[in-house]
Design a protein around this motif. Structure first.
Motif, PDB file in Angstrom:
ATOM      1  N   SER A   1       7.623   3.730   4.094  1.00  0.00           N
ATOM      2  CA  SER A   1       7.454   5.080   3.302  1.00  0.00           C
ATOM      3  C   SER A   1       8.078   4.795   1.943  1.00  0.00           C
ATOM      4  O   SER A   1       8.935   3.863   1.509  1.00  0.00           O
ATOM      5  CB  SER A   1       8.164   6.186   4.085  1.00  0.00           C
ATOM      6  OG  SER A   1       9.488   5.814   4.334  1.00  0.00           O
ATOM      7  N   VAL A   2       7.630   5.776   1.220  1.00  0.00           N
ATOM      8  CA  VAL A   2       8.293   5.619  -0.286  1.00  0.00           C
ATOM      9  C   VAL A   2       8.771   7.207  -0.411  1.00  0.00           C
ATOM     10  O   VAL A   2       8.095   8.270  -0.108  1.00  0.00           O
ATOM     11  CB  VAL A   2       7.276   5.484  -1.427  1.00  0.00           C
ATOM     12  CG1 VAL A   2       7.717   5.614  -2.650  1.00  0.00           C
ATOM     13  CG2 VAL A   2       6.569   4.140  -1.267  1.00  0.00           C
TER      14      VAL A   2
ATOM     15  N   MET B   1       0.604  -1.263   0.022  1.00  0.00           N
ATOM     16  CA  MET B   1       0.018  -0.141  -0.010  1.00  0.00           C
ATOM     17  C   MET B   1       0.827   1.257   0.007  1.00  0.00           C
ATOM     18  O   MET B   1       0.639   2.216  -0.701  1.00  0.00           O
ATOM     19  CB  MET B   1      -0.982  -0.115   1.200  1.00  0.00           C
ATOM     20  CG  MET B   1      -2.017  -0.885   1.003  1.00  0.00           C
ATOM     21  SD  MET B   1      -3.321  -1.226   2.584  1.00  0.00           S
ATOM     22  CE  MET B   1      -3.121   0.715   3.102  1.00  0.00           C
ATOM     23  N   SER B   2       1.914   1.178   0.533  1.00  0.00           N
ATOM     24  CA  SER B   2       2.965   2.408   0.705  1.00  0.00           C
ATOM     25  C   SER B   2       3.366   2.638  -0.582  1.00  0.00           C
ATOM     26  O   SER B   2       3.713   3.715  -0.908  1.00  0.00           O
ATOM     27  CB  SER B   2       4.021   2.156   1.879  1.00  0.00           C
ATOM     28  OG  SER B   2       4.848   3.275   1.890  1.00  0.00           O
ATOM     29  N   PHE B   3       3.806   1.538  -1.194  1.00  0.00           N
ATOM     30  CA  PHE B   3       4.376   1.589  -2.669  1.00  0.00           C
ATOM     31  C   PHE B   3       3.307   2.276  -3.720  1.00  0.00           C
ATOM     32  O   PHE B   3       3.834   3.176  -4.414  1.00  0.00           O
ATOM     33  CB  PHE B   3       4.870   0.401  -3.118  1.00  0.00           C
ATOM     34  CG  PHE B   3       5.563   0.592  -4.516  1.00  0.00           C
ATOM     35  CD1 PHE B   3       6.982   1.040  -4.703  1.00  0.00           C
ATOM     36  CD2 PHE B   3       4.959  -0.031  -5.623  1.00  0.00           C
ATOM     37  CE1 PHE B   3       7.257   1.103  -5.875  1.00  0.00           C
ATOM     38  CE2 PHE B   3       5.593   0.060  -6.771  1.00  0.00           C
ATOM     39  CZ  PHE B   3       6.814   0.599  -6.888  1.00  0.00           C
ATOM     40  N   PHE B   4       2.161   1.752  -3.779  1.00  0.00           N
ATOM     41  CA  PHE B   4       1.187   1.986  -4.713  1.00  0.00           C
ATOM     42  C   PHE B   4       0.513   3.489  -4.202  1.00  0.00           C
ATOM     43  O   PHE B   4       0.299   4.170  -5.455  1.00  0.00           O
ATOM     44  CB  PHE B   4       0.018   1.026  -4.944  1.00  0.00           C
ATOM     45  CG  PHE B   4       0.581  -0.294  -5.483  1.00  0.00           C
ATOM     46  CD1 PHE B   4       0.902  -0.410  -6.585  1.00  0.00           C
ATOM     47  CD2 PHE B   4       0.547  -1.548  -4.806  1.00  0.00           C
ATOM     48  CE1 PHE B   4       1.686  -1.239  -7.191  1.00  0.00           C
ATOM     49  CE2 PHE B   4       1.181  -2.628  -5.443  1.00  0.00           C
ATOM     50  CZ  PHE B   4       1.364  -2.585  -6.787  1.00  0.00           C
ATOM     51  N   MET B   5       0.498   3.751  -3.299  1.00  0.00           N
ATOM     52  CA  MET B   5      -0.220   5.144  -2.614  1.00  0.00           C
ATOM     53  C   MET B   5       0.961   6.019  -2.665  1.00  0.00           C
ATOM     54  O   MET B   5       0.648   7.438  -2.686  1.00  0.00           O
ATOM     55  CB  MET B   5      -0.977   5.001  -1.438  1.00  0.00           C
ATOM     56  CG  MET B   5      -2.008   4.101  -1.374  1.00  0.00           C
ATOM     57  SD  MET B   5      -2.961   3.725   0.123  1.00  0.00           S
ATOM     58  CE  MET B   5      -3.290   5.357   0.699  1.00  0.00           C
ATOM     59  N   GLY B   6       2.060   5.666  -2.532  1.00  0.00           N
ATOM     60  CA  GLY B   6       3.390   6.714  -2.384  1.00  0.00           C
ATOM     61  C   GLY B   6       3.387   7.618  -1.249  1.00  0.00           C
ATOM     62  O   GLY B   6       3.534   8.615  -1.273  1.00  0.00           O
ATOM     63  N   SER B   7       2.754   7.033  -0.137  1.00  0.00           N
ATOM     64  CA  SER B   7       2.740   7.676   0.992  1.00  0.00           C
ATOM     65  C   SER B   7       3.372   6.815   2.294  1.00  0.00           C
ATOM     66  O   SER B   7       3.419   5.554   2.039  1.00  0.00           O
ATOM     67  CB  SER B   7       1.327   8.203   1.600  1.00  0.00           C
ATOM     68  OG  SER B   7       0.591   7.073   1.690  1.00  0.00           O
ATOM     69  N   ASP B   8       3.399   7.344   3.389  1.00  0.00           N
ATOM     70  CA  ASP B   8       3.945   6.868   4.697  1.00  0.00           C
ATOM     71  C   ASP B   8       2.640   6.277   5.224  1.00  0.00           C
ATOM     72  O   ASP B   8       1.742   6.603   5.452  1.00  0.00           O
ATOM     73  CB  ASP B   8       4.319   7.858   5.679  1.00  0.00           C
ATOM     74  CG  ASP B   8       5.588   8.350   4.823  1.00  0.00           C
ATOM     75  OD1 ASP B   8       6.137   8.132   4.085  1.00  0.00           O
ATOM     76  OD2 ASP B   8       5.917   9.505   5.866  1.00  0.00           O
TER      77      ASP B   8
ATOM     78  N   PRO C   1      11.517   5.667  -7.609  1.00  0.00           N
ATOM     79  CA  PRO C   1      10.857   5.660  -6.217  1.00  0.00           C
ATOM     80  C   PRO C   1      11.713   4.574  -5.320  1.00  0.00           C
ATOM     81  O   PRO C   1      12.081   3.460  -5.855  1.00  0.00           O
ATOM     82  CB  PRO C   1       9.540   4.837  -6.495  1.00  0.00           C
ATOM     83  CG  PRO C   1       9.500   4.259  -7.781  1.00  0.00           C
ATOM     84  CD  PRO C   1      10.535   5.129  -8.510  1.00  0.00           C
ATOM     85  N   GLU C   2      11.927   4.750  -4.178  1.00  0.00           N
ATOM     86  CA  GLU C   2      12.764   3.777  -3.227  1.00  0.00           C
ATOM     87  C   GLU C   2      11.964   3.576  -2.092  1.00  0.00           C
ATOM     88  O   GLU C   2      11.150   4.557  -1.362  1.00  0.00           O
ATOM     89  CB  GLU C   2      14.016   4.747  -2.777  1.00  0.00           C
ATOM     90  CG  GLU C   2      15.021   4.646  -3.770  1.00  0.00           C
ATOM     91  CD  GLU C   2      16.360   5.084  -3.135  1.00  0.00           C
ATOM     92  OE1 GLU C   2      16.462   5.246  -2.045  1.00  0.00           O
ATOM     93  OE2 GLU C   2      17.402   5.181  -4.003  1.00  0.00           O
ATOM     94  N   LEU C   3      11.732   2.377  -1.869  1.00  0.00           N
ATOM     95  CA  LEU C   3      10.578   1.835  -0.624  1.00  0.00           C
ATOM     96  C   LEU C   3      11.641   1.847   0.552  1.00  0.00           C
ATOM     97  O   LEU C   3      12.613   0.952   0.504  1.00  0.00           O
ATOM     98  CB  LEU C   3      10.226   0.485  -1.208  1.00  0.00           C
ATOM     99  CG  LEU C   3       8.884   0.034  -0.160  1.00  0.00           C
ATOM    100  CD1 LEU C   3       7.888   1.180   0.052  1.00  0.00           C
ATOM    101  CD2 LEU C   3       8.550  -1.384  -0.543  1.00  0.00           C
ATOM    102  N   TYR C   4      11.051   2.296   1.673  1.00  0.00           N
ATOM    103  CA  TYR C   4      11.903   1.981   3.088  1.00  0.00           C
ATOM    104  C   TYR C   4      10.530   1.359   3.896  1.00  0.00           C
ATOM    105  O   TYR C   4       9.375   1.932   3.890  1.00  0.00           O
ATOM    106  CB  TYR C   4      12.322   3.397   3.557  1.00  0.00           C
ATOM    107  CG  TYR C   4      13.153   3.974   2.660  1.00  0.00           C
ATOM    108  CD1 TYR C   4      14.685   3.702   2.562  1.00  0.00           C
ATOM    109  CD2 TYR C   4      12.871   5.231   1.877  1.00  0.00           C
ATOM    110  CE1 TYR C   4      15.502   4.098   2.029  1.00  0.00           C
ATOM    111  CE2 TYR C   4      14.098   5.757   1.092  1.00  0.00           C
ATOM    112  CZ  TYR C   4      15.197   5.366   1.119  1.00  0.00           C
ATOM    113  OH  TYR C   4      16.093   5.873   0.378  1.00  0.00           O
ATOM    114  N   PHE C   5      11.307   0.470   4.603  1.00  0.00           N
ATOM    115  CA  PHE C   5      10.248   0.099   5.520  1.00  0.00           C
ATOM    116  C   PHE C   5      11.349  -0.572   6.935  1.00  0.00           C
ATOM    117  O   PHE C   5      12.180  -1.006   6.720  1.00  0.00           O
ATOM    118  CB  PHE C   5       9.550  -1.506   5.104  1.00  0.00           C
ATOM    119  CG  PHE C   5      10.217  -2.407   4.737  1.00  0.00           C
ATOM    120  CD1 PHE C   5      10.481  -3.555   5.757  1.00  0.00           C
ATOM    121  CD2 PHE C   5      10.963  -2.678   3.705  1.00  0.00           C
ATOM    122  CE1 PHE C   5      11.270  -4.645   5.253  1.00  0.00           C
ATOM    123  CE2 PHE C   5      11.639  -3.633   3.087  1.00  0.00           C
ATOM    124  CZ  PHE C   5      11.816  -4.841   4.179  1.00  0.00           C
ATOM    125  N   THR C   6      10.542  -0.310   7.875  1.00  0.00           N
ATOM    126  CA  THR C   6      11.210  -0.719   9.405  1.00  0.00           C
ATOM    127  C   THR C   6      10.305  -1.541  10.026  1.00  0.00           C
ATOM    128  O   THR C   6       9.395  -1.120  10.638  1.00  0.00           O
ATOM    129  CB  THR C   6      11.280   0.914  10.042  1.00  0.00           C
ATOM    130  OG1 THR C   6      12.179   1.533   9.228  1.00  0.00           O
ATOM    131  CG2 THR C   6      12.177   0.430  11.523  1.00  0.00           C
TER     132      THR C   6
END
Length: 95
Positions: free
Chosen positions: A47-48, A30-37, A55-60
């Protein structure tokens, strides 16, 4: 009653692990497709950001909070299975 409790704990833990994995994958997607945190407290944050036009995808993941989900589902399933066993229903060998 102990067998019901243990089987409830194990089945609840498997359900909790499954829910945690599905939630983590859905949050990242969802973060990737919506482009939001997107953040699920005590489980995962993703977050993206756009770097160099890509686009770079970050997840913690929160590794201390994820087992809490499995423990919660395990305890809930244990209480449910014990409550269902106290109704007087015969199951297994005693049928």
């Amino acid at each position: 009653m102990a067998v019901r409790a243990l089987s409830g704990v194990f089945s609840g833990d498997f359900i909790g692990i499954f829910v945690t994995v599905v939630t983590a994958v859905a949050t990242v997607a969802m973060s990737f497709f919506m482009g939001s945190d997107i953040r699920i407290p005590c489980v995962i944050e993703s977050s993206v950001e756009e770097v160099g036009g890509l686009p770079e995808l970050y997840f913690t993941p929160n590794f201390s909070g994820m087992p809490g989900v499995a423990v919660f589902f395990g305890l809930a399933a244990m209480v449910y299975s014990i409550a269902m066993g106290l109704r007087g229903q015969k199951s297994g060998i005693s049928q």
